[in-house]
Design an enzyme around this catalytic site. Structure first.
Site, PDB file in Angstrom:
ATOM      1  N   GLN A 127      51.527 -40.036  56.895  1.00  0.00           N
ATOM      2  CA  GLN A 127      50.378 -40.183  56.005  1.00  0.00           C
ATOM      3  C   GLN A 127      49.861 -41.609  56.155  1.00  0.00           C
ATOM      4  O   GLN A 127      50.491 -42.551  55.675  1.00  0.00           O
ATOM      5  CB  GLN A 127      50.886 -39.914  54.582  1.00  0.00           C
ATOM      6  CG  GLN A 127      49.884 -39.926  53.480  1.00  0.00           C
ATOM      7  CD  GLN A 127      50.611 -39.906  52.126  1.00  0.00           C
ATOM      8  OE1 GLN A 127      51.841 -39.941  52.048  1.00  0.00           O
ATOM      9  NE2 GLN A 127      49.849 -39.888  51.054  1.00  0.00           N
ATOM     10  N   GLY A 128      48.725 -41.776  56.841  1.00  0.00           N
ATOM     11  CA  GLY A 128      48.188 -43.116  57.085  1.00  0.00           C
ATOM     12  C   GLY A 128      47.109 -43.474  56.079  1.00  0.00           C
ATOM     13  O   GLY A 128      45.914 -43.335  56.351  1.00  0.00           O
ATOM     14  N   SER A 130      47.697 -46.361  53.290  1.00  0.00           N
ATOM     15  CA  SER A 130      47.696 -47.773  52.892  1.00  0.00           C
ATOM     16  C   SER A 130      47.398 -48.697  54.065  1.00  0.00           C
ATOM     17  O   SER A 130      47.791 -48.437  55.205  1.00  0.00           O
ATOM     18  CB  SER A 130      49.064 -48.152  52.317  1.00  0.00           C
ATOM     19  OG  SER A 130      49.405 -47.279  51.279  1.00  0.00           O
ATOM     20  N   SER A 162      55.436 -44.031  56.085  1.00  0.00           N
ATOM     21  CA  SER A 162      56.728 -43.352  56.200  1.00  0.00           C
ATOM     22  C   SER A 162      56.657 -42.353  57.346  1.00  0.00           C
ATOM     23  O   SER A 162      55.619 -41.726  57.556  1.00  0.00           O
ATOM     24  CB  SER A 162      57.065 -42.606  54.909  1.00  0.00           C
ATOM     25  OG  SER A 162      57.004 -43.484  53.808  1.00  0.00           O
ATOM     26  N   GLU A 245      51.270 -35.110  46.287  1.00  0.00           N
ATOM     27  CA  GLU A 245      52.354 -36.080  46.387  1.00  0.00           C
ATOM     28  C   GLU A 245      53.002 -36.297  45.020  1.00  0.00           C
ATOM     29  O   GLU A 245      54.208 -36.291  44.874  1.00  0.00           O
ATOM     30  CB  GLU A 245      51.796 -37.408  46.930  1.00  0.00           C
ATOM     31  CG  GLU A 245      52.855 -38.463  47.180  1.00  0.00           C
ATOM     32  CD  GLU A 245      52.291 -39.694  47.888  1.00  0.00           C
ATOM     33  OE1 GLU A 245      51.116 -40.027  47.643  1.00  0.00           O
ATOM     34  OE2 GLU A 245      53.018 -40.308  48.666  1.00  0.00           O
ATOM     35  N   GLU A 378      51.705 -48.994  37.338  1.00  0.00           N
ATOM     36  CA  GLU A 378      50.508 -49.530  36.667  1.00  0.00           C
ATOM     37  C   GLU A 378      49.310 -48.632  36.947  1.00  0.00           C
ATOM     38  O   GLU A 378      48.526 -48.318  36.046  1.00  0.00           O
ATOM     39  CB  GLU A 378      50.229 -50.956  37.156  1.00  0.00           C
ATOM     40  CG  GLU A 378      51.242 -52.008  36.703  1.00  0.00           C
ATOM     41  CD  GLU A 378      52.567 -51.933  37.464  1.00  0.00           C
ATOM     42  OE1 GLU A 378      52.597 -51.362  38.576  1.00  0.00           O
ATOM     43  OE2 GLU A 378      53.576 -52.420  36.927  1.00  0.00           O
TER      44      GLU A 378
HETATM   45  C1  LIG Z   1      59.021 -46.682  50.091  1.00  0.00           C
HETATM   46  C2  LIG Z   1      57.548 -46.659  50.289  1.00  0.00           C
HETATM   47  C3  LIG Z   1      56.977 -45.678  51.095  1.00  0.00           C
HETATM   48  C4  LIG Z   1      55.598 -45.650  51.302  1.00  0.00           C
HETATM   49  N1  LIG Z   1      55.073 -44.690  52.140  1.00  0.00           N
HETATM   50  C5  LIG Z   1      53.738 -44.704  52.403  1.00  0.00           C
HETATM   51  C6  LIG Z   1      53.174 -43.795  53.343  1.00  0.00           C
HETATM   52  O1  LIG Z   1      53.869 -42.965  53.917  1.00  0.00           O
HETATM   53  N2  LIG Z   1      51.857 -43.858  53.624  1.00  0.00           N
HETATM   54  C7  LIG Z   1      51.041 -44.751  52.977  1.00  0.00           C
HETATM   55  O2  LIG Z   1      49.851 -44.737  53.236  1.00  0.00           O
HETATM   56  N3  LIG Z   1      51.544 -45.638  52.075  1.00  0.00           N
HETATM   57  C8  LIG Z   1      52.869 -45.644  51.793  1.00  0.00           C
HETATM   58  N4  LIG Z   1      53.394 -46.563  50.903  1.00  0.00           N
HETATM   59  C9  LIG Z   1      52.485 -47.556  50.312  1.00  0.00           C
HETATM   60  C10 LIG Z   1      52.216 -47.411  48.847  1.00  0.00           C
HETATM   61  O3  LIG Z   1      51.372 -46.312  48.611  1.00  0.00           O
HETATM   62  C11 LIG Z   1      51.595 -48.723  48.345  1.00  0.00           C
HETATM   63  O4  LIG Z   1      52.568 -49.717  48.494  1.00  0.00           O
HETATM   64  C12 LIG Z   1      51.154 -48.654  46.916  1.00  0.00           C
HETATM   65  O5  LIG Z   1      50.050 -47.792  46.763  1.00  0.00           O
HETATM   66  C13 LIG Z   1      50.790 -50.034  46.360  1.00  0.00           C
HETATM   67  O6  LIG Z   1      49.912 -50.720  47.180  1.00  0.00           O
HETATM   68  P1  LIG Z   1      50.213 -52.232  47.653  1.00  0.00           P
HETATM   69  O7  LIG Z   1      51.568 -52.239  48.229  1.00  0.00           O
HETATM   70  O8  LIG Z   1      49.103 -52.692  48.476  1.00  0.00           O
HETATM   71  O9  LIG Z   1      50.270 -53.085  46.317  1.00  0.00           O
HETATM   72  P2  LIG Z   1      49.032 -53.671  45.524  1.00  0.00           P
HETATM   73  O10 LIG Z   1      48.001 -52.633  45.349  1.00  0.00           O
HETATM   74  O11 LIG Z   1      48.628 -54.976  46.119  1.00  0.00           O
HETATM   75  O12 LIG Z   1      49.687 -53.932  44.102  1.00  0.00           O
HETATM   76  C14 LIG Z   1      50.436 -55.116  43.760  1.00  0.00           C
HETATM   77  C15 LIG Z   1      50.683 -55.119  42.262  1.00  0.00           C
HETATM   78  O13 LIG Z   1      49.411 -55.152  41.560  1.00  0.00           O
HETATM   79  C16 LIG Z   1      49.316 -54.065  40.681  1.00  0.00           C
HETATM   80  N5  LIG Z   1      47.939 -53.568  40.620  1.00  0.00           N
HETATM   81  C17 LIG Z   1      47.086 -53.331  41.643  1.00  0.00           C
HETATM   82  N6  LIG Z   1      45.932 -52.834  41.208  1.00  0.00           N
HETATM   83  C18 LIG Z   1      46.029 -52.712  39.860  1.00  0.00           C
HETATM   84  C19 LIG Z   1      45.171 -52.245  38.827  1.00  0.00           C
HETATM   85  N7  LIG Z   1      43.960 -51.756  39.064  1.00  0.00           N
HETATM   86  N8  LIG Z   1      45.632 -52.282  37.562  1.00  0.00           N
HETATM   87  C20 LIG Z   1      46.874 -52.759  37.281  1.00  0.00           C
HETATM   88  N9  LIG Z   1      47.717 -53.230  38.206  1.00  0.00           N
HETATM   89  C21 LIG Z   1      47.311 -53.198  39.490  1.00  0.00           C
HETATM   90  C22 LIG Z   1      50.244 -53.017  41.254  1.00  0.00           C
HETATM   91  O14 LIG Z   1      50.653 -52.089  40.274  1.00  0.00           O
HETATM   92  C23 LIG Z   1      51.372 -53.843  41.795  1.00  0.00           C
HETATM   93  O15 LIG Z   1      52.268 -54.151  40.763  1.00  0.00           O
HETATM   94  C24 LIG Z   1      54.769 -46.603  50.677  1.00  0.00           C
HETATM   95  C25 LIG Z   1      55.341 -47.577  49.847  1.00  0.00           C
HETATM   96  C26 LIG Z   1      56.724 -47.613  49.654  1.00  0.00           C
HETATM   97  C27 LIG Z   1      57.293 -48.672  48.752  1.00  0.00           C
END
Ligand SMILES: Cc1cc2nc3c(=O)[nH]c(=O)nc-3n(C[C@H](O)[C@H](O)[C@H](O)COP(=O)(O)OP(=O)(O)OC[C@H]3O[C@@H](n4cnc5c(N)ncnc54)[C@H](O)[C@@H]3O)c2cc1C
Lengths: 395, 367
Positions: A127-128, A130, A162, A245, A378
């Site tokens: 799933q691409g 992020s 993943s 999901e 959040e």
């Molecule tokens: C184990 C694991 C597997 C994953 N697998 C996949 C995958 O297969 N494919 C894929 O595409 N992605 C995957 N992800 C990515 C995951 O979906 C993202 O990490 C997640 O959506 C958060 O995005 P970010 O890491 O950019 O954090 P950010 O969005 O930068 O967030 C950082 C912090 O800011 C907070 N924040 C951000 N925006 C807001 C808001 N509007 N209001 C309040 N707080 C906010 C967040 O809650 C967090 O605490 C995976 C992540 C993990 C940990």
């Protein structure tokens, strides 16, 4: 309200039990501790066998290789699989999220092309979504897809993907229109990961493993026939994947948690605390009881959600309750394990004194990711606030 | 397997909500809470006309014969309206105990009039040690006479008779009986009044043994949890409404995530408590082997969540939340009373521990 199994549900369960009695592999225990890279062919073979019995995706419509099972039958399916400690299936994202999205949005040609190989685990999906600059704000993603004749040319980077390391195909969200509002310029492409210009790099996570990857796309050519849904309607397609999901984990997670708490209760009988078994320590008893109770409540919430989805036809934003509930509960559960095990809790697999081959130290670290993956806690609270309670958007 | 409500269950819940909103709106609830007993005969006869006073009791006794899930739904709606007076004490508590322990003759004598709305009753359980554990009940009846003190007895001042849980059985005392003195205890919840009862050589009638009490207590405990859910829902509704309309810094306060996320958590806690309560109702109805565990899960969760939801609701209201005028504190007060009644979360966690740790676990009936 009637939680007894119906005649049809009983028949479904008995058919599955009979099938499992003849087909469940006996040697899973020799494989389960091995790194996933090694056991992956085993998991593929198991999924293929399940599909030979039409059990890999029971919820899918019959014409696409499923059984048109109700949500309750799906719950029964996972319950039975847990009861016999069956191995997991290899193509978990394909079966759980991406296949259902293709069934909902795909053309007949796409369904014919992709669905059978998702079911047989011949083609593993990832799933691409992020990107480095687009996580919670998924709609702000930048990966560019430029139309060039009958192809899109894709450039950019995905992250946290993943199964990227083993993926044959990817559900990729890209920007096809950079001028319009951010939600309106996205499209979903089905991308062959063997295309020239795709580069997968391992990304080491805090547990030390590499479950997910970074993926770089340099002038990757994707035929226009691989657009899933309508061009520039990718946001709706992607959101539907996210709904699956959020919803799909719940059905089986309580079983995994239940096994964990049962094991902790067992351990509490042998672990000593203040000169007696921890199982007799009032504080430990309180914590184990709280956790067992919450696991049950998670199951009740799930059953109620299933009934609601069955009545309304679609998973709704209430799925965010389940996402918050299971992810935060799993962290509390692991914290209790750490408290119970004391200094032994920190020992990693491989240390001869590690309890249960280090699953508790691993679990403690791994569960930190639970409140981040599949939408952070959040973001889930924003969804409840705005979409369920009707509060104004906070951002 | 169907966790949703049936059409007739939805209908019951819906009509109960409308009934309470019409007959016991906030102003009426406040009027009653300012009276000595919070009891209103007119409201009582309307509850009777609805069939609520006999909801789960056999039709042969004048009841309606509905199940425990229906009782949960009714109590949820009563809780939402913060229904004042002796409904819980009379119907849910005294009624279920009579139903569980009494002979047919005693049921005809005591339970049938409850169903018909002719009498009010309550149950005296706890003693000065304030324990809900049956082991800690010491009072016993000798030669039909009872001497000693019971505390935290709800609605005793309007009860026609009082069921007394004694060490050696379950007894009934007429509230006008010799040597029986009822005095108010001043407690937080103004809508459900509490009393101390002193017995001095008071004549009593034995109606059954304590052996069958556990199930009756479980039904009452689950019903109290259901009532908490209704209060939580109302607190959530009031708070979300306020968060949408109250403006600061030129914006509705519900836009601030510190506020919005509190609302989201209130929603999660309310829905989770509701799931647990409905399940407990079903498990009781089906006599599922995990019924006792399910009741403790529901009461444990609702006891903590009821208080937490109240905390959040008051905070969201700012200074308004701290006023007498705002209803939110009335729910908060009820929640505290209900939290400790029939065992608080700590009590039920220990009960769960003894059921799942000591005896190796009781699994659910289904799936
Ligand atoms: C184990 C694991 C597997 C994953 N697998 C996949 C995958 O297969 N494919 C894929 O595409 N992605 C995957 N992800 C990515 C995951 O979906 C993202 O990490 C997640 O959506 C958060 O995005 P970010 O890491 O950019 O954090 P950010 O969005 O930068 O967030 C950082 C912090 O800011 C907070 N924040 C951000 N925006 C807001 C808001 N509007 N209001 C309040 N707080 C906010 C967040 O809650 C967090 O605490 C995976 C992540 C993990 C940990």
């Amino acid at each position: 309200m009637d939680l007894n199994l119906t005649k049809e549900e009983l028949a479904f369960r008995d058919e599955l039990r009979a099938w499992l009695a003849n087909n469940l592999p006996k040697d899973w225990n020799e494989w389960r501790e091995k790194p996933i890279e090694e056991s992956f062919p085993y998991l593929r073979a198991w999924q293929r066998r399940l599909q030979d019995g039409r059990w890999a995706a029971v919820s899918w419509p019959k014409e696409y290789g499923g059984r048109g099972a109700t949500l309750m039958e799906q719950a029964i399916f996972w319950e039975e699989m847990a009861r016999v400690e069956a191995p997991p299936m290899a193509n978990s994202l394909g079966l759980g999220l991406i296949g259902p999205t293709i069934i909902a949005y795909g053309t007949e040609a796409q369904k014919k092309r992709y669905i059978p190989k998702i079911l047989s685990a011949e083609e593993i999906w990832c799933q691409g979504f992020s990107e480095p600059n687009a996580g919670s704000d998924l709609a702000g993603l930048q990966m560019e897809a430029r139309l060039d004749g009958d192809h899109y040319v894709v450039n950019g980077q995905k992250v946290w993907t993943s199964y990227g390391w083993i993926g044959d195909w990817c559900e990729l969200v890209v920007r096809t229109d950079a001028v319009v509002a951010k939600h309106k310029g996205l499209s979903v492409l089905l991308v062959d990961m063997k295309s020239p210009g795709v580069e997968v790099r391992p990304l080491r996570q805090m547990t030390g493993e590499s479950e997910f990857n970074e993926i770089f796309f340099r002038d990757v050519r994707v035929p226009t026939e691989n657009v899933l849904g309508k061009v520039n309607d990718g946001w709706n397609v992607a959101v539907s994947t996210l709904m699956y999901e959020r919803g799909s984990y719940g059905a089986r997670l309580h079983l995994i948690f239940k096994r964990a708490i049962t094991r902790l209760i067992e351990l509490s009988r042998s672990v000593q605390r203040n000169g007696r078994p921890a199982a007799q320590d009032p504080l430990i008893r309180q914590k184990l009881a709280q956790c067992s109770a919450e696991i049950e409540i998670m199951r009740f919430n799930q059953m109620r959600a299933f009934s609601r989805i069955t009545a309304t036809g679609v998973p709704g934003p209430e799925g965010s309750i389940q996402k918050i509930f299971w992810s935060e509960l799993n962290q509390r559960l692991q914290q209790i394990a750490q408290e119970l095990l004391g200094p032994y809790g920190q020992l990693l697999g491989g240390d001869p004194r590690a309890v249960d081959k280090g699953i508790w130290s691993y679990g403690y670290l791994r569960t930190r990711g639970n409140t981040i993956e599949a939408g952070t806690s959040e973001v889930q609270r924003n969804i409840i606030g705005h979409f369920v309670l009707g509060l104004p958007r906070s951002y | 397997m169907e966790f949703g409500l049936t059409e007739s269950q939805e209908f019951l819940k819906d009509s109960a909500r409308k009934f309470f909103a019409g007959e016991c709106p906030s102003a009426e609830m406040r009027r009653l809470m300012e009276t000595d007993t919070a009891y209103d005969p007119t409201l009582w006869s309307k509850l009777t006309d609805q069939g609520y006073t006999g909801i789960i009791f056999p039709e042969t006794l004048g009841g309606v014969g509905l199940g425990k899930v229906e009782l949960m739904l009714l109590m949820e709606e009563a809780g939402r309206a913060l229904l004042p007076g002796p409904f819980f004490s009379t119907v849910v508590l005294a009624g279920t105990i009579l139903d569980a322990v009494a002979s047919l003759a005693h049921k005809n004598k005591y339970l049938a009039p409850i169903c018909r709305g002719e009498v009010r009753a309550t149950v005296a359980i706890v003693e000065s040690n304030a324990s809900w554990n049956p082991r800690d009940i010491h009072l016993s009846v000798a030669n039909g006479k009872l001497t000693g003190e019971k505390l935290f007895v709800s609605d005793a001042a309007v009860a026609d008779f009082i069921i007394v849980i004694a060490r050696n059985g379950v007894f009934v005392a007429d509230s006008k009986a010799r040597g029986l003195k009822i005095s108010p205890m001043r407690a937080m919840d103004l809508t459900r009044k509490l009393y101390a009862i002193e017995f001095n050589e008071t004549p009593t009638e034995e109606i059954g043994s304590t052996a069958n009490l556990a199930r009756a207590f479980d039904i009452a405990t689950a019903a109290l949890a259901a009532e908490l859910v209704g209060g939580m829902q109302r607190t959530l509704d009031i708070s979300v409404e306020y968060a949408k309309t109250r403006k600061q810094f030129g914006k509705p306060i519900g836009m601030f995530q510190a506020v919005q996320h509190q609302c989201a958590d209130m929603y999660l806690e309310t829905e989770s408590a509701r799931s647990a309560v409905y399940y407990a109702g079903w498990a009781l109805e089906e006599n599922s082997p995990d019924a006792a565990t399910a009741v403790s899960i529901a009461k444990m969760y609702a006891s903590d969540a009821g208080r937490t939801v109240g905390n959040r609701g008051i905070q969201i209201h700012g200074g308004m939340g701290f006023t007498w005028e705002n209803d939110i504190h009335l729910y908060y007060r009820r929640a505290k009373g209900s939290e400790t009644a029939f065992g608080d979360a700590t009590f039920h966690r220990e009960r769960i521990a003894s059921l799942v740790i000591d005896s190796g676990g009781v699994s659910a009936k289904s799936a």
